[in-house]
Design an enzyme around this catalytic site. Structure first.
Site, PDB file in Angstrom:
ATOM      1  N   LEU A 163       0.996  -1.163   0.044  1.00  0.00           N
ATOM      2  CA  LEU A 163      -0.002   0.007   0.138  1.00  0.00           C
ATOM      3  C   LEU A 163       0.711   1.329   0.120  1.00  0.00           C
ATOM      4  O   LEU A 163       1.738   1.287   0.948  1.00  0.00           O
ATOM      5  CB  LEU A 163      -0.991  -0.159   1.242  1.00  0.00           C
ATOM      6  N   HIS A 164       0.494   2.364  -0.684  1.00  0.00           N
ATOM      7  CA  HIS A 164       1.142   3.658  -0.764  1.00  0.00           C
ATOM      8  C   HIS A 164       0.085   4.577  -0.473  1.00  0.00           C
ATOM      9  O   HIS A 164      -1.383   4.138  -0.161  1.00  0.00           O
ATOM     10  CB  HIS A 164       1.756   3.857  -2.151  1.00  0.00           C
ATOM     11  N   GLY A 222      -1.757   6.630  -2.583  1.00  0.00           N
ATOM     12  CA  GLY A 222      -2.910   6.479  -3.150  1.00  0.00           C
ATOM     13  C   GLY A 222      -3.876   5.583  -2.679  1.00  0.00           C
ATOM     14  O   GLY A 222      -5.145   5.694  -2.618  1.00  0.00           O
ATOM     15  N   HIS A 223      -3.493   4.321  -1.969  1.00  0.00           N
ATOM     16  CA  HIS A 223      -4.338   3.553  -1.557  1.00  0.00           C
ATOM     17  C   HIS A 223      -5.082   4.149  -0.026  1.00  0.00           C
ATOM     18  O   HIS A 223      -6.092   3.892  -0.014  1.00  0.00           O
ATOM     19  CB  HIS A 223      -3.611   2.123  -1.105  1.00  0.00           C
ATOM     20  N   ASP A 256      -5.742   3.272 -12.590  1.00  0.00           N
ATOM     21  CA  ASP A 256      -6.585   2.179 -13.269  1.00  0.00           C
ATOM     22  C   ASP A 256      -7.743   2.474 -14.016  1.00  0.00           C
ATOM     23  O   ASP A 256      -8.737   1.863 -13.513  1.00  0.00           O
ATOM     24  CB  ASP A 256      -6.616   0.985 -12.527  1.00  0.00           C
ATOM     25  N   VAL A 292      -2.916   9.726  -7.075  1.00  0.00           N
ATOM     26  CA  VAL A 292      -2.093  10.372  -6.016  1.00  0.00           C
ATOM     27  C   VAL A 292      -0.598  10.470  -6.752  1.00  0.00           C
ATOM     28  O   VAL A 292      -0.271   9.525  -7.350  1.00  0.00           O
ATOM     29  CB  VAL A 292      -1.918   9.665  -4.902  1.00  0.00           C
ATOM     30  N   LEU A 306       1.880   7.573  -8.062  1.00  0.00           N
ATOM     31  CA  LEU A 306       2.197   6.400  -7.301  1.00  0.00           C
ATOM     32  C   LEU A 306       1.708   4.809  -7.579  1.00  0.00           C
ATOM     33  O   LEU A 306       0.551   4.963  -8.191  1.00  0.00           O
ATOM     34  CB  LEU A 306       1.656   6.720  -5.750  1.00  0.00           C
ATOM     35  N   SER A 348       2.710   0.369  -7.026  1.00  0.00           N
ATOM     36  CA  SER A 348       3.429  -0.456  -6.539  1.00  0.00           C
ATOM     37  C   SER A 348       4.628  -0.891  -7.289  1.00  0.00           C
ATOM     38  O   SER A 348       5.712  -1.220  -6.900  1.00  0.00           O
ATOM     39  CB  SER A 348       2.338  -1.743  -6.184  1.00  0.00           C
TER      40      SER A 348
END
Ligand code: PAF
Length: 278
Positions: free
Chosen positions: A32-33, A35-36, A150, A176, A184, A186
């Protein structure tokens, strides 16, 4: 935060709370980054409880893609979710999600799933739609959130929900970006230092395209080709740069408004995607 490794566990928690509270679901593959986490925060505004899922879904990877090396960072992910105030984490293993090989699938139509990323990753959106349908059946959320990064995935899921009459509101979260513009992802973790320095070019070429469209340019193939040429000149291997209609990602005509420019390109061995709405 309650961590549920089984469908029965999540269902039991959902059952208890479901009569009195609404649930927002944020499906992820982990690692997770920000954005998540932004999606988790946004989810909070739409429901009483937030549930994240972490499951690296084999069905949406093609042979030779990065399923095996996809970063799995469960402990760090749990810390981030707990800090974001997420109430439930559904983190099944493969045996729980696919106790026998999945033989029924959700097959999105080729005009949505066979274009753009679907052209270069055949079967990808079938894998996504199938697992998302399963996650929806398991968690029975009122609302579900997906990142706009996405973009095609979000479109496919929206259409799936509409055509199957699922009582779930789908919400898209803004992409983000790092300070230099890189979206951002993964997969950014795969980039070498030199590639990471080059990576923001993807967003920059897309910005040039939307600036040109906003300025009145209407020769879309020329704009796409300009972006592809710039990427190639800087060592990228682009799959596509495409101006499309936001709603259905079909080809626009010169007088269409509501456009999005989408791109996928490889930098070294890493495939990055990005998009910007006009
Ligand atoms: O966007 C993702 O991380 C995945 O495609 C999703 C929606 C969690 C399905 O596996």
């Amino acid at each position: 935060m309650q961590i549920h490794e089984t469908i029965a566990g999540l269902r039991a928690a959902r059952g208890k709370a479901g009569e009195v509270s609404t649930l927002a679901l944020v499906p992820t593959m982990g690692n997770l980054h920000e954005g998540h986490i932004a999606l988790m925060t946004q989810a909070r505004a739409h429901a009483d409880q937030v549930a994240a899922t972490i499951f690296v879904n084999r069905l949406q990877f093609r042979p030779g893609e990065d399923f095996e090396k996809y970063p799995r960072t469960f402990a760090a992910d749990c810390e981030k979710l707990a800090a974001a105030g997420v109430e439930h984490l559904f983190a099944p293993d493969e045996a729980e999600m696919y106790p026998q090989p999945q033989s029924y699938h959700v097959e999105p139509p080729p005009e949505q799933a066979g274009i753009l990323d679907g052209e270069f990753r055949p079967g990808h959106f079938r894998g996504v739609a199938t697992v998302v349908m399963k996650l929806f059946q398991i968690a029975q959320p009122d609302v579900a959130l997906f990142g706009k990064k996405d973009y095609q995935q979000l479109m496919v899921i929206r259409n799936m929900v509409r055509e199957f009459n699922l009582p779930i509101e789908i919400i898209g979260g803004e992409t983000v970006r790092a300070a230099d513009g890189l979206a951002l992802s993964s997969r950014n973790g795969y980039l070498s230092a030199a590639e990471r320095a080059e990576a923001p070019r993807l967003c920059k070429v897309l910005t040039k395209v939307i600036d040109a469209v906003r300025g009145g340019a209407r020769d879309f193939p020329l704009l796409e080709q300009g972006a592809i040429t710039e990427l190639r000149a800087n060592g990228w291997v682009p799959d596509y740069v495409a101006l499309r209609k936001k709603l259905d990602l079909q080809l626009p005509s010169a007088h269409d408004s509501g456009l999005v420019v989408l791109a996928a390109a490889r930098l070294g061995s890493t495939r990055l995607i990005d998009n910007l709405e006009v």
